[in-house]
Each structure stands twice: as structure tokens, then as C-alpha cells.
Design a protein around this motif. Structure first.
Motif, mmCIF file in Angstrom:
data_model
loop_
_atom_site.group_PDB
_atom_site.id
_atom_site.type_symbol
_atom_site.label_atom_id
_atom_site.label_comp_id
_atom_site.label_asym_id
_atom_site.label_seq_id
_atom_site.Cartn_x
_atom_site.Cartn_y
_atom_site.Cartn_z
ATOM 1 N N THR A 4 0.832 -1.221 0.000
ATOM 2 C CA THR A 4 0.000 0.000 0.000
ATOM 3 C C THR A 4 0.856 1.256 0.000
ATOM 4 O O THR A 4 0.579 2.228 -0.727
ATOM 5 C CB THR A 4 -0.927 -0.001 1.228
ATOM 6 O OG1 THR A 4 -1.705 -1.187 1.227
ATOM 7 C CG2 THR A 4 -1.833 1.216 1.215
ATOM 8 N N GLU A 477 -15.721 3.408 -5.884
ATOM 9 C CA GLU A 477 -15.464 2.189 -5.108
ATOM 10 C C GLU A 477 -16.560 1.173 -5.377
ATOM 11 O O GLU A 477 -17.743 1.523 -5.487
ATOM 12 C CB GLU A 477 -15.397 2.507 -3.614
ATOM 13 C CG GLU A 477 -14.312 3.523 -3.270
ATOM 14 C CD GLU A 477 -14.351 3.930 -1.802
ATOM 15 O OE1 GLU A 477 -15.416 3.718 -1.174
ATOM 16 O OE2 GLU A 477 -13.360 4.455 -1.288
ATOM 17 N N GLU A 479 -17.877 -3.182 -4.516
ATOM 18 C CA GLU A 479 -17.862 -4.241 -3.509
ATOM 19 C C GLU A 479 -17.583 -5.596 -4.153
ATOM 20 O O GLU A 479 -18.081 -6.630 -3.721
ATOM 21 C CB GLU A 479 -19.203 -4.257 -2.758
ATOM 22 C CG GLU A 479 -19.462 -2.974 -1.991
ATOM 23 C CD GLU A 479 -20.818 -2.971 -1.305
ATOM 24 O OE1 GLU A 479 -21.595 -3.937 -1.516
ATOM 25 O OE2 GLU A 479 -21.115 -2.017 -0.557
ATOM 26 N N ASN A 531 -6.895 -1.813 -4.057
ATOM 27 C CA ASN A 531 -7.917 -2.611 -3.380
ATOM 28 C C ASN A 531 -8.362 -1.932 -2.094
ATOM 29 O O ASN A 531 -7.565 -1.305 -1.387
ATOM 30 C CB ASN A 531 -7.378 -4.004 -3.064
ATOM 31 C CG ASN A 531 -7.347 -4.912 -4.279
ATOM 32 O OD1 ASN A 531 -8.233 -4.838 -5.135
ATOM 33 N ND2 ASN A 531 -6.335 -5.768 -4.365
ATOM 34 N N ARG A 532 -9.642 -2.072 -1.806
ATOM 35 C CA ARG A 532 -10.168 -1.638 -0.525
ATOM 36 C C ARG A 532 -10.016 -2.805 0.446
ATOM 37 O O ARG A 532 -10.475 -3.923 0.182
ATOM 38 C CB ARG A 532 -11.640 -1.240 -0.637
ATOM 39 C CG ARG A 532 -11.877 -0.051 -1.533
ATOM 40 C CD ARG A 532 -13.368 0.173 -1.781
ATOM 41 N NE ARG A 532 -14.144 0.179 -0.555
ATOM 42 C CZ ARG A 532 -15.136 -0.662 -0.273
ATOM 43 N NH1 ARG A 532 -15.475 -1.600 -1.156
ATOM 44 N NH2 ARG A 532 -15.805 -0.587 0.864
ATOM 45 N N THR A 533 -9.360 -2.548 1.552
ATOM 46 C CA THR A 533 -9.109 -3.620 2.528
ATOM 47 C C THR A 533 -9.656 -3.238 3.881
ATOM 48 O O THR A 533 -9.740 -2.053 4.240
ATOM 49 C CB THR A 533 -7.601 -3.903 2.638
ATOM 50 O OG1 THR A 533 -6.924 -2.706 3.024
ATOM 51 C CG2 THR A 533 -7.039 -4.413 1.317
ATOM 52 N N HIS A 536 -5.433 -2.458 6.720
ATOM 53 C CA HIS A 536 -4.445 -1.925 5.780
ATOM 54 C C HIS A 536 -3.044 -2.443 6.058
ATOM 55 O O HIS A 536 -2.133 -2.163 5.294
ATOM 56 C CB HIS A 536 -4.436 -0.387 5.841
ATOM 57 C CG HIS A 536 -5.690 0.211 5.285
ATOM 58 N ND1 HIS A 536 -5.966 0.272 3.946
ATOM 59 C CD2 HIS A 536 -6.757 0.765 5.916
ATOM 60 C CE1 HIS A 536 -7.151 0.842 3.744
ATOM 61 N NE2 HIS A 536 -7.652 1.164 4.943
ATOM 62 N N ARG A 547 -10.956 0.174 -5.727
ATOM 63 C CA ARG A 547 -11.137 1.626 -5.687
ATOM 64 C C ARG A 547 -10.316 2.244 -6.813
ATOM 65 O O ARG A 547 -9.110 2.003 -6.935
ATOM 66 C CB ARG A 547 -10.676 2.180 -4.340
ATOM 67 C CG ARG A 547 -10.786 3.705 -4.266
ATOM 68 C CD ARG A 547 -10.122 4.268 -3.022
ATOM 69 N NE ARG A 547 -10.822 3.855 -1.797
ATOM 70 C CZ ARG A 547 -10.281 3.102 -0.846
ATOM 71 N NH1 ARG A 547 -9.016 2.667 -0.988
ATOM 72 N NH2 ARG A 547 -10.950 2.773 0.241
#
Length: 556
Positions: A4, A477, A479, A531-533, A536, A547
């Protein structure tokens, strides 16, 4: 450093490059450095030369005016003495010659001036040139008959003649000097007989000037005659000639200085421009890429700006060639796949007579034809995109309003069970960017469609807006399953397609995200994906979705 953090560092470096490319390189809004140099160099010699000529004209006129004032005072003193010496008291009607000649000899003889005395009937009755004796008959020493004029003297005479030709002449009648002269030959004498003192500048046969002052000789207001005092201007001419030679020396010095400045100007202007022109010509003729435009990085003027712009332009052309080459290779590769499939289907079709197998083969052929048609359409749109962005005119675009209208169209088409697009209301005239509205709308549609295609039924796609410094940030974003590991950059490559399992193969050409990046970078922006995590930090982070982040500079 975690993945990240590396992604954020890469995104930050791309933003810095975008800021650097968007920054205009103007050094001053006033006079440019090159213009100042050109003006100064071209004006120096002209100012000195014109100033010297004007100075000489004024200098000579001032000397002659001073001589006139001095002679006027002397002439009045001598005329007064002559009037007082006349015999007969108030009843005197004529000048007494004996004392008059004696006065002229004493007062005028020691000087280089000449005095002539005229009676009231116009006769010349006395001349100081002959009263002073034989030594006054020859005014200057004559050169020897066999005298040789040196080359330096000849050059000086030529210079004097040249300067005399550009020096303003004094309008003056010719000098009168002959036997039997009378007062009628001189307008100044005739004016003095009327009781008026008059000055007259005359020119000799050799071009030199003389100054005549005619003063009435009076006794108890009775005019007994006229005294004409004449002065040569040879000494004034000698002074002016000295000043002329000084002007010539100054001019020669200015000429040398101008040559040096011109050489400096040539070194600083002409030579770099010539180097840039030759380099550009070599780049045009070169087959390889060993030729580059030199950058004069140390120069903070237009030449340095030009060299850097040409270097950047050359590099941009090379990059464009690379992109075209890569694009052609990608197109050939993508078209070969359906063509190979069609060739295989045709070969199999010719070897079977089973209806069910033939039907499947015809279905494959129809799908491949549709895929080729879709590829050709998308490739045509992508190839025209850069040219359209180059020709299009940017205008202020309100992203808050634009995204609101776009999301509203998705909500209108939303039905139960499908993916919902969520968007909050944002204040207008806050998120303003300069761009091409149609192409920016294409970017948002590509990103939202991509997010919807990867989201499960009943999921939400969230669209948000932010401001950071002078940048507007749009985030989309979803899902869905998120991005494959290490594919954050590959997904923006042309013809790269990572589609969900529920979608049929070949339905997309893989150009949507590549076109989106091209449009964003053409607007001096940055686009990236992550990626949305849920967590983090750590390798076991739970992926909540993907995202996409687009950063665009705000309009001024």
C-alpha cells in the motif's frame, strides 16, 4: 515498505510529474532578456553618432554666438572712440580720418580682426589691414611649393569633409573683399547707416565663415559713418575640427564595442539557435535515435526555454512512435486470436457433416465476427482519441454537477436486484476543472460500468468527491472481488481484460481503462487503482472491493 505504501508513493510521484508538466515556464512578464540585449546593442552606436553630430552643431553655434557677443562689445567701444575723436563738436558731419586711423591702428591692429570705416555716402575711407603695415598683408604662412601631404593628413581631411557633409550648414551670403568696396555691398553697413547695429555671418570662397559687426559711428546722435568689424572663424573651425576628430575616435571606440557586443550577441543568440536548427535537422533525417536536441539548461531565457521545449517535443515524438508501434502490435495480436479461431472453425466445418457440430461451429464464427467488429470499432475510437484531445478546446467543468447528472441516469435505470450507484450531493462551483466535458464523461462511465460489472447483485458502487490543495479527487469504489495481486498497473494496459466469471469471454475489448488513463493524462491528471481492505497492514488483509482514484488539477 508495504504494498500500500509503495502504491501511494508511486501515485505521489505521478502527481508530481503531472504538476511539473502542467506548470508554465515563463520567466518574466516584462521585457524579455533577449529583447533587452537586442535593443541595447543596436542603439549604442546610433546614439553615440547622432549625439556627437548634434553636439558638434550646438558647440559650433555656441562658439560663433560667443564670438558675436564679444565683437559687438568691441565694435561699440571702437565706434564710440571714433565718434568722440571727430572734430567739430555737435555740428560735426564727417569723421576726422587722422585720429580715426590712429584709433583703428591701436585698437584693432594687435588683434586678428579687421576694421573698415565707411563714410555716410558709402565710400570706404579706412581699412585696418593696410594701416597695420606689410605684416598684415599676409594673414597666414603659405606652405612650401614642394610640401608633401602625409597619408594621415589626407585621412583627416577626408574625415573632416565627411563630417562637414552631415553637419548642418549655416545659411550665409558670400563674403565681399575686393578693391573699390562700398557700403552698398553690405546690408549690415546699410542698416548701420540707419542707426542700427547689425551682425551678419558670411562665407568665404574656401567655405570658412566670417563674422561682420556693423556699428554706426555717432557724435551727439549724429551718424558720421559706419565701422565694420570683421572676425575670422578659423580658430573656431580648428576647435570644431578637434572635436570632430574626438567624435571620430569615440565613434571608432563605439564601433569596436558594438562589434564585441555583436559577437557576444552572436554567441548567445545566433550560435545556440543554429545548433538547435542543425540538431533538429539531424533528428529529422536520422533513422535511429542517437540524435537528440541539446538542452541549454544553464540559460534562463527564451533560448533555454526553446531548447527544453524542443527536447521535450522530440522525446514526446519518440514516445508517440513507441505508442503507435506498440498499439499496432497489440492490434495485430488481438485480431489474430479471433482469426485463428475462425480458421480452425472453418477447417473443422469442412470436415464434418453433423448438424449439431456445424451449428456450434457457426455460432463460434458468429461470435468471432462480432468480436472482430467490436475490436475494430474500439480500435478506431482509441486511435482518434488523441487527435480529438489535441484539437478540442477546454472549458470549465463542474464535476459535482456532471457526476450528479451521470449518477442520476444510472439510478433511473436501476431495478431490484441490480447494483446501486451511490452519490452524495456536493456544492456546485467548488469542484471545477478545465477539460473536455464529453471525454471526462467517458472516463466516469467507463469506471462506473467497470465497477458495476465486478459487483455482485444488490451491491453498491460509491462515487465521492474531494479537494486536496489545488486538486480535485474523484473516487469510485465497488464491492467486488478486488484487483488481482500485482495487476494495479496492468489493468490500464491496452487489450488487457480481467473479466468476472459471470461475463461471457470476448464481450469487452480491454480498451476502456486504457482510454480512461489516456484522457486523464491529457488533462494533466493522474489515475490509479487499488484494493479496498478491511485491515491496511499485514498480508492477511480482507479485500472489500476495488477503488479507482482520479486526480485532476483545479481550473484557475
Amino acid at each position: 515498505m508495504t504494498d500500500t505504501e509503495q502504491k501511494r508513493k508511486s501515485a505521489s510521484s505521478r502527481r508530481d510529474r503531472a504538476k511539473q508538466s502542467a506548470r508554465p515556464r515563463h520567466y518574466s512578464r516584462g521585457l524579455s532578456p533577449l529583447m533587452v540585449r537586442i535593443m541595447v546593442v543596436n542603439a549604442i552606436a546610433l546614439i553615440i553618432l547622432v549625439g556627437g553630430v548634434l553636439y558638434l552643431n550646438q558647440f559650433r553655434d555656441n562658439l560663433i554666438a560667443e564670438r558675436v557677443n564679444t565683437l559687438t562689445v568691441q565694435a561699440r567701444i571702437i565706434a564710440g572712440a571714433l565718434g568722440e575723436s571727430a572734430a567739430g563738436g555737435p555740428e560735426a558731419v564727417d569723421i576726422d580720418l587722422a585720429p580715426a586711423r590712429q584709433i583703428l591702428t591701436r585698437l584693432v591692429g594687435p588683434t586678428d580682426n579687421r576694421a573698415r570705416l565707411f563714410a555716410t555716402d558709402g565710400r570706404m575711407i579706412a581699412d585696418s589691414r593696410f594701416l597695420a603695415g606689410d605684416k598684415r598683408l599676409i594673414e597666414e604662412e603659405l606652405p612650401a611649393l614642394d610640401a608633401q601631404v602625409s597619408l594621415l593628413d589626407q585621412m583627416e581631411d577626408a574625415v573632416h569633409r565627411l563630417l562637414d557633409s552631415i553637419t548642418e550648414d549655416i545659411e550665409a551670403p558670400p563674403s565681399v573683399d575686393r578693391p573699390g568696396m562700398r557700403g552698398e555691398d553690405f546690408i549690415e553697413v546699410m542698416a548701420a547707416l540707419e542707426g542700427e547695429t547689425m551682425t551678419q555671418i558670411r562665407v568665404r570662397e574656401d567655405g570658412r565663415y566670417i563674422v561682420n559687426i556693423a556699428v554706426p559711428v555717432q557724435r551727439f546722435r549724429r551718424i558720421l559713418g559706419v565701422m565694420l568689424l570683421t572676425s575670422q572663424t578659423d580658430d573656431i573651425d580648428a576647435i570644431v575640427r578637434q572635436e570632430q576628430m574626438l567624435t571620430v575616435r569615440v565613434f571608432l571606440g563605439a564601433l569596436v564595442l558594438t562589434m564585441l557586443l555583436s559577437f557576444f550577441l552572436g554567441r548567445t543568440l545566433v550560435r545556440p539557435i543554429r545548433v538547435l536548427a542543425r540538431s533538429a535537422e539531424r533528428v529529422r533525417q536520422a533513422i535511429g535515435r542517437e540524435e537528440n536536441i541539446p538542452e541549454f539548461a544553464e540559460r534562463m531565457d527564451e533560448i533555454g526555454d526553446l531548447s527544453r521545449s524542443l527536447s521535450d517535443m522530440t522525446q514526446a515524438l519518440y514516445n508517440q512512435i513507441d505508442r503507435v508501434e506498440q498499439f499496432a502490435a497489440d492490434v495485430a495480436h488481438e485480431i489474430k486470436n479471433p482469426l485463428s479461431s475462425m480458421r480452425s472453425a472453418l477447417e473443422t466445418l469442412s470436415m464434418t457433416d453433423k448438424p449439431d457440430v456445424q451449428a456450434k461451429l457457426f455460432a463460434i464464427l458468429r461470435d468471432d465476427v462480432k468480436r472482430i467488429d467490436r475490436l475494430i470499432t474500439d480500435i478506431s475510437n482509441a486511435s482518434r482519441l488523441e487527435a480529438e484531445l489535441t484539437r478540442a478546446q477546454t472549458e470549465p467543468v463542474d464535476l459535482a454537477v456532471m457526476l450528479g447528472v451521470l449518477v442520476e441516469s444510472y439510478k433511473t435505470a436501476h431495478t431490484n436486484g441490480e447494483v446501486e450507484v451511490v452519490y452524495d450531493d456536493y456544492e456546485s462551483n467548488v469542484f471545477m476543472v478545465a477539460g473536455v466535458e464529453a471525454r471526462l464523461g467517458q472516463v466516469w462511465r467507463n469506471l462506473i460500468d467497470n465497477a458495476i460489472s465486478f459487483s455482485p447483485e444488490g451491491a453498491k458502487v460509491k462515487v465521492t468527491l474531494e479537494r486536496q490543495d489545488r486538486w480535485v479527487i474523484v473516487m469510485i469504489e465497488d464491492e467486488g472481488p478486488g484487483l488481482p495481486e500485482g495487476a494495479e498497473e496492468k489493468i490500464f494496459s491496452r487489450f488487457y481484460s480481467e473479466r468476472p466469471d459471470k461475463e461471457d469471454f470476448g464481450k469487452h475489448s480491454g480498451l476502456g481503462l486504457a482510454i480512461s488513463r489516456q484522457v486523464v493524462e491529457a488533462h494533466s491528471g493522474v489515475i490509479r487503482a487499488e484494493n479496498r481492505t478491511e485491515n491496511h497492514t499485514g498480508e492477511n488483509a480482507t479485500i472489500l472491493g476495488a477503488r479507482f482514484i482520479v486526480e485532476l488539477p483545479m481550473s484557475a
